[in-house]
Write a protein that holds these residues in place. Structure first.
Motif, mmCIF file in Angstrom:
data_model
loop_
_atom_site.group_PDB
_atom_site.id
_atom_site.type_symbol
_atom_site.label_atom_id
_atom_site.label_comp_id
_atom_site.label_asym_id
_atom_site.label_seq_id
_atom_site.Cartn_x
_atom_site.Cartn_y
_atom_site.Cartn_z
ATOM 1 N N TYR A 204 0.750 -1.093 -0.064
ATOM 2 C CA TYR A 204 -0.101 0.059 -0.034
ATOM 3 C C TYR A 204 0.915 1.295 0.092
ATOM 4 C CZ TYR A 204 1.011 0.585 5.130
ATOM 5 O OH TYR A 204 2.030 0.712 6.113
ATOM 6 N N ASN A 205 0.270 2.275 -0.511
ATOM 7 C CA ASN A 205 1.194 3.688 -0.454
ATOM 8 C C ASN A 205 1.090 4.211 1.023
ATOM 9 O OD1 ASN A 205 1.600 4.531 -3.459
ATOM 10 N ND2 ASN A 205 -0.574 3.853 -3.395
ATOM 11 N N ARG A 206 2.235 4.783 1.343
ATOM 12 C CA ARG A 206 2.567 5.213 2.677
ATOM 13 C C ARG A 206 1.724 6.528 2.802
ATOM 14 N NH1 ARG A 206 6.144 3.150 6.510
ATOM 15 N NH2 ARG A 206 7.372 1.401 5.804
ATOM 16 N N PHE A 207 1.815 7.205 1.810
ATOM 17 C CA PHE A 207 1.240 8.510 1.887
ATOM 18 C C PHE A 207 0.025 8.659 1.131
ATOM 19 C CE2 PHE A 207 5.679 8.856 2.298
ATOM 20 C CZ PHE A 207 6.144 10.080 3.436
ATOM 21 N N ARG A 208 -1.173 9.024 1.794
ATOM 22 C CA ARG A 208 -2.571 9.075 1.111
ATOM 23 C C ARG A 208 -3.210 10.220 1.794
ATOM 24 N NH1 ARG A 208 -1.897 4.135 3.295
ATOM 25 N NH2 ARG A 208 -3.459 4.402 4.722
ATOM 26 N N ASP A 209 -3.671 11.153 0.592
ATOM 27 C CA ASP A 209 -4.577 12.252 1.136
ATOM 28 C C ASP A 209 -3.715 13.173 1.894
ATOM 29 O OD1 ASP A 209 -6.741 13.975 0.877
ATOM 30 O OD2 ASP A 209 -7.490 12.990 2.726
ATOM 31 N N ARG A 210 -2.449 13.632 1.522
ATOM 32 C CA ARG A 210 -1.560 14.386 2.174
ATOM 33 C C ARG A 210 -0.901 15.386 1.118
ATOM 34 N NH1 ARG A 210 0.137 13.016 7.427
ATOM 35 N NH2 ARG A 210 -1.005 11.040 8.135
ATOM 36 N N ILE A 211 -0.751 16.636 1.743
ATOM 37 C CA ILE A 211 0.225 17.623 1.023
ATOM 38 C C ILE A 211 1.567 17.118 1.337
ATOM 39 C CG2 ILE A 211 0.914 19.966 0.932
ATOM 40 C CD1 ILE A 211 -1.724 20.640 1.876
ATOM 41 N N MET A 212 2.319 16.913 0.070
ATOM 42 C CA MET A 212 3.676 16.544 0.153
ATOM 43 C C MET A 212 5.136 17.467 0.152
ATOM 44 S SD MET A 212 3.084 13.299 0.501
ATOM 45 C CE MET A 212 4.448 12.354 -0.250
ATOM 46 N N PHE A 213 5.855 17.479 0.894
ATOM 47 C CA PHE A 213 6.835 18.187 0.850
ATOM 48 C C PHE A 213 8.180 17.350 0.713
ATOM 49 C CE2 PHE A 213 3.710 20.160 3.914
ATOM 50 C CZ PHE A 213 3.746 21.464 3.225
ATOM 51 N N PRO A 214 8.758 17.643 -0.362
ATOM 52 C CA PRO A 214 10.168 16.902 -0.767
ATOM 53 C C PRO A 214 11.336 17.281 0.398
ATOM 54 C CG PRO A 214 9.207 17.670 -2.715
ATOM 55 C CD PRO A 214 8.359 18.590 -1.636
ATOM 56 N N ILE A 215 12.084 16.095 0.690
ATOM 57 C CA ILE A 215 13.114 16.452 1.793
ATOM 58 C C ILE A 215 14.434 16.142 1.052
ATOM 59 C CG2 ILE A 215 14.149 15.914 3.814
ATOM 60 C CD1 ILE A 215 11.380 14.891 4.751
ATOM 61 N N ARG A 216 15.252 17.006 0.890
ATOM 62 C CA ARG A 216 16.458 16.736 0.125
ATOM 63 C C ARG A 216 17.672 17.003 1.114
ATOM 64 N NH1 ARG A 216 15.877 16.857 -5.284
ATOM 65 N NH2 ARG A 216 13.782 17.476 -6.284
ATOM 66 N N ASP A 217 18.721 16.200 0.592
ATOM 67 C CA ASP A 217 20.125 16.410 1.493
ATOM 68 C C ASP A 217 20.751 17.664 1.068
ATOM 69 O OD1 ASP A 217 21.349 15.683 -0.734
ATOM 70 O OD2 ASP A 217 21.776 13.748 -0.256
ATOM 71 N N ALA A 218 21.887 17.818 1.871
ATOM 72 C CA ALA A 218 22.834 19.124 1.538
ATOM 73 C C ALA A 218 23.126 19.142 0.059
ATOM 74 C CB ALA A 218 24.043 19.022 2.295
ATOM 75 N N ARG A 219 23.088 17.978 -0.679
ATOM 76 C CA ARG A 219 23.718 18.007 -1.909
ATOM 77 C C ARG A 219 22.418 18.191 -2.983
ATOM 78 N NH1 ARG A 219 27.306 12.598 -2.053
ATOM 79 N NH2 ARG A 219 27.516 12.824 -4.060
ATOM 80 N N GLY A 220 21.439 18.188 -2.461
ATOM 81 C CA GLY A 220 20.174 18.577 -3.182
ATOM 82 C C GLY A 220 19.352 17.295 -3.670
ATOM 83 N N ARG A 221 19.825 16.113 -3.366
ATOM 84 C CA ARG A 221 19.133 14.898 -3.673
ATOM 85 C C ARG A 221 17.977 14.509 -2.941
ATOM 86 N NH1 ARG A 221 24.118 10.793 -2.953
ATOM 87 N NH2 ARG A 221 23.944 11.670 -0.923
ATOM 88 N N ALA A 222 16.955 14.042 -3.507
ATOM 89 C CA ALA A 222 15.666 13.734 -2.842
ATOM 90 C C ALA A 222 15.979 12.679 -2.030
ATOM 91 C CB ALA A 222 14.412 13.782 -3.878
ATOM 92 N N ILE A 223 15.581 12.752 -0.704
ATOM 93 C CA ILE A 223 15.834 11.594 0.226
ATOM 94 C C ILE A 223 14.587 10.925 0.960
ATOM 95 C CG2 ILE A 223 18.448 11.966 0.315
ATOM 96 C CD1 ILE A 223 17.745 13.358 3.031
ATOM 97 N N GLY A 224 13.749 11.908 0.912
ATOM 98 C CA GLY A 224 12.359 11.495 1.651
ATOM 99 C C GLY A 224 11.228 12.457 1.574
ATOM 100 N N PHE A 225 10.271 12.203 2.254
ATOM 101 C CA PHE A 225 9.093 13.274 2.289
ATOM 102 C C PHE A 225 8.377 13.389 3.586
ATOM 103 C CE2 PHE A 225 8.813 11.448 -2.240
ATOM 104 C CZ PHE A 225 8.541 12.628 -2.909
ATOM 105 N N GLY A 226 7.743 14.624 3.693
ATOM 106 C CA GLY A 226 6.918 14.840 4.816
ATOM 107 C C GLY A 226 5.555 15.163 4.283
ATOM 108 N N GLY A 227 4.516 14.516 4.743
ATOM 109 C CA GLY A 227 3.056 14.591 4.450
ATOM 110 C C GLY A 227 2.404 15.395 5.446
ATOM 111 N N ARG A 228 1.519 16.223 5.022
ATOM 112 C CA ARG A 228 0.761 16.656 5.881
ATOM 113 C C ARG A 228 -0.851 16.287 5.619
ATOM 114 N NH1 ARG A 228 -3.541 20.082 7.321
ATOM 115 N NH2 ARG A 228 -3.461 21.284 9.168
ATOM 116 N N ALA A 229 -1.381 15.706 6.586
ATOM 117 C CA ALA A 229 -2.675 15.084 6.377
ATOM 118 C C ALA A 229 -4.007 16.260 6.014
ATOM 119 C CB ALA A 229 -3.469 14.288 7.599
ATOM 120 N N MET A 230 -4.698 16.143 5.288
ATOM 121 C CA MET A 230 -5.849 16.703 4.691
ATOM 122 C C MET A 230 -7.017 16.655 5.962
ATOM 123 S SD MET A 230 -4.723 18.693 2.509
ATOM 124 C CE MET A 230 -6.274 19.744 2.627
#
Length: 660
Positions: A204-230
């Motif tokens: 199943y998808n971990r993130f559902r019905d959420r606003i998604m904020f990409p998290i990048r490391d110091a070198r600019g690579r996407a490494i994770g997400f933060g999601g805010r529930a609606m």
């Protein structure tokens, strides 16, 4: 060769090593910085190049980015290459040297490191695809409520694009999208985007019905997400990616790369609580803002912050939760403090976060809070004292113990000493009895300058002071000197008399300086040396060469503890009693209406002289004592003389009202 050898190290080891080290400190052992050209606060360092002979400072170190470059010989590199060149060692030996400095154990060589590095590269690509997918989903009909929410929070479509904000739909999602494009399901799981259902119904998808904020490391690579529930009733308002090969939330910061660049250009480094605070602050011009990722700030995150700026500002909400978070940061930071490496705290008004403050009061209000950010030692003091009552020696001792335990956590001896000094200064300010008291009859705010002027200049005050005579004042001055000299000569005993020393009102400026200094260093064995360090030799020389000090038994016996203890007990008791008499006389004069005339002044002087003479026999152990109206201990002859004084200046015996 170095790259090949590095592949045998675990993924992320070298990044962590570089994050923990200051290139400026590594290089600083080999060069002399040009102080006129360098800007230490910004990590902009210049020196004559260690790789070729020159007199000018053409060798540049960018401490924030961790790179050096010589504009003369064009040498360049990072901490590892610098150690290799200057120590003449190979790559792994340089890594071992730096790992030892950073307190990092060298890992065992990993024969599968290359495969893991390749796997990380693949996962980064999977995450980039997920970022783009979620951004597109924000523009769909299913995301209308999410777009409305972002608009209400003041984020324009342009700002949403700058921050790559996206949306995870309630049904279907990134798992279906990526696997439909041929991405292996295991990679989607390894990237933290999907998980196996506990019910055995598949992925199943971990993130559902959420606003998604990409998290990048110091070198600019996407490494994770933060999601805010609606869903406002969802138990997890914010939800972050799990720990993965890419994402270690305790060693990552939201907006790390852009904030590091902005801090390098002189922007204050601000640490806020969440994604929206970072975005709001950055959009308002505070571009060097980061946030931890769903946890309290960790040691590793503090080290990352100090690599960006020497004194980050922790900006937390002004509610109880925000204060608790600030206190946790203090406990983590204390053992890690180094010279020039600390924290400041900007506490928001209660009920407001940085986003709210900027919206309601503007960026100027936020700037003012950052400008007024308090040092960590003040917040530590606030935690231990706010809302507490220290009206007994036991409570004061408990405060001292709690603060000592916290200061012990500081490993750097110099910083530990400075913290102790700052705590003593604040303790002195809290417990000093020399505080502004309201004027008795003015009806307005008490003004210390105005009151001092009245005492020194007004005719009535001058008459009264001369009437009260100088004999008692002279004796008080002698007692103050003996007390101070005894405490300095017997520092072990001095610690037992901290409270009466705090309450002693020194009239002599030199005595006040010595009193303050003794209180600051109370308990120190090298008290005399510390006082000399603060005030110089002159005050102590002047104090100990006075005849009445030199002949004092406590001084003549070289600081004997028992003699000093008896001397201090007696001198404090006599000083307290005599000043109790003086306060009663002053109160009586204050209660008289009008300005004192010459007749009253004469009678007052004669009566005061009688009180003074009555108390001459200070050493008479057989004298009988009475308790004065203000609680001061008086000899019977002093009490009698005092009653006569009140009658002479117009009061009925035992009464505070003038005779009619």
């Amino acid at each position: 060769m170095g790259d090949n050898v590095a592949m045998s190290l675990p993924p992320g080891f070298l990044d962590e090593l570089r994050n923990r080290l200051s290139l400026g400190q590594v290089v600083g052992r080999k060069v002399m910085w040009d102080t006129r050209k360098s800007n230490q606060g910004k990590g902009d360092l210049w020196a004559p190049c260690p790789f070729h002979q020159e007199k000018t400072a053409s060798f540049h170190v960018d401490d924030r980015k961790g790179f050096y470059y010589c504009f003369g010989c064009h040498a360049k590199g990072d901490a590892i290459s610098f150690v290799r060149e200057t120590e003449n060692v190979d790559f792994m030996e340089a890594v071992k040297i730096l790992a030892g400095e950073a307190g990092m154990p060298m890992p065992e060589r990993d024969p599968q490191a290359q495969q893991k590095a390749d796997a990380r590269t693949v996962l980064v690509d999977v995450m980039e695809q997920a970022v783009q997918y979620h951004r597109l989903q924000l523009q769909t009909g299913a995301a209308a409520e999410a777009r409305d929410y972002l608009a209400r929070r003041g984020l324009s479509p342009e700002a949403q694009a700058r921050w790559e904000i996206g949306f995870a739909p309630p049904n279907g999602g990134v798992l279906e999208q990526l696997t439909g494009k041929g991405v292996d399901q295991k990679l989607v799981v390894d990237a933290g985007l999907a998980a196996e259902s506990d019910r055995g119904s598949g992925l199943y998808n971990r993130f559902r019905d959420r606003i998604m904020f990409p998290i990048r490391d110091a070198r600019g690579r996407a490494i994770g997400f933060g999601g805010r529930a609606m869903d406002p009733n969802h138990p997890a308002k914010y939800y972050n990616s799990p720990e993965t090969m890419l994402f270690d939330k305790g060693r990552s910061l939201f907006n790390h790369g852009p904030a590091r660049e902005a801090a390098g250009k002189g922007k204050p480094l601000v640490v806020s609580e969440g994604y929206m605070d970072v975005i709001a602050l950055s959009e308002a011009g505070f571009t060097a803002t980061v946030a931890p990722l769903g946890t309290a700030i960790t040691e590793d995150q503090l080290r990352l912050l100090w690599r960006m700026a020497p004194e980050p500002i922790i900006a937390l909400d002004g509610d109880k939760a925000g204060l608790r978070a600030a206190m946790r940061v203090i406990d983590i930071a204390l053992p890690l403090l180094e010279a020039g490496q600390s924290l400041r705290f900007a506490l928001m008004p209660e009920g407001l976060d940085p986003d709210d403050l900027i919206k309601t009061q503007g960026a100027g209000a936020m700037q003012q809070l950052l400008d007024q950010a308090i040092p960590m030692v003040q917040l530590l003091w606030r935690r231990e004292t706010e809302g507490k009552n220290f009206d007994s020696p036991e409570r004061k001792a408990a405060l001292d113990k709690a603060l000592r335990e916290k200061i012990k956590l500081i490993e750097d001896p110099s910083i530990r000493n400075h913290y102790g000094q700052a705590i003593k200064d604040m303790r002195w300010a809290l417990f000093s009895n020399r505080k502004a008291a309201p004027a008795r009859k003015s009806g307005g705010a008490w003004n210390p300058r105005q009151e001092a002027w009245k005492r020194d200049v007004s005719p009535a005050a001058t008459s009264r002071n001369s009437a009260l005579g100088s004999g008692a004042a002279d004796q008080d001055h002698l007692r103050e000197a003996v007390i101070l000299a005894t405490m300095i000569a017997a520092p072990v005993v001095a610690a037992e008399f901290g409270t009466p020393l705090e309450q002693m009102e020194c009239r002599d400026p030199m005595h006040r300086d010595l009193q303050s200094c003794v209180l600051r260093h109370l308990g120190a064995e090298d008290l005399r040396a510390l006082i000399v360090g603060d005030l110089g030799d002159a005050p102590l020389e002047k104090l100990f060469t006075q005849n009445h000090v030199a002949i004092s038994p406590a001084i003549r016996r070289g600081g004997d503890a028992e003699t000093a203890r008896l001397c201090l007990s007696e001198e404090f008791a006599k000083l307290t009693a005599r000043r109790g008499h003086a306060r009663e006389i002053e109160d009586a004069v204050e209660d008289l209406s009008g300005i004192a005339d010459e007749g009253l002044t004469y009678r007052l002087a004669q009566a005061t002289k009688a009180v003074d003479q009555a108390g001459r026999g200070d050493d008479d152990d057989s004298a009988e004592y009475a308790v004065g109206e203000n609680g001061a201990l008086m000899k019977k002859d002093e009490q009698s003389a005092f009653d006569q004084l009140l009658e002479q200046i117009g009061f009925a015996k035992g009464d505070r009202r003038p005779k009619s």
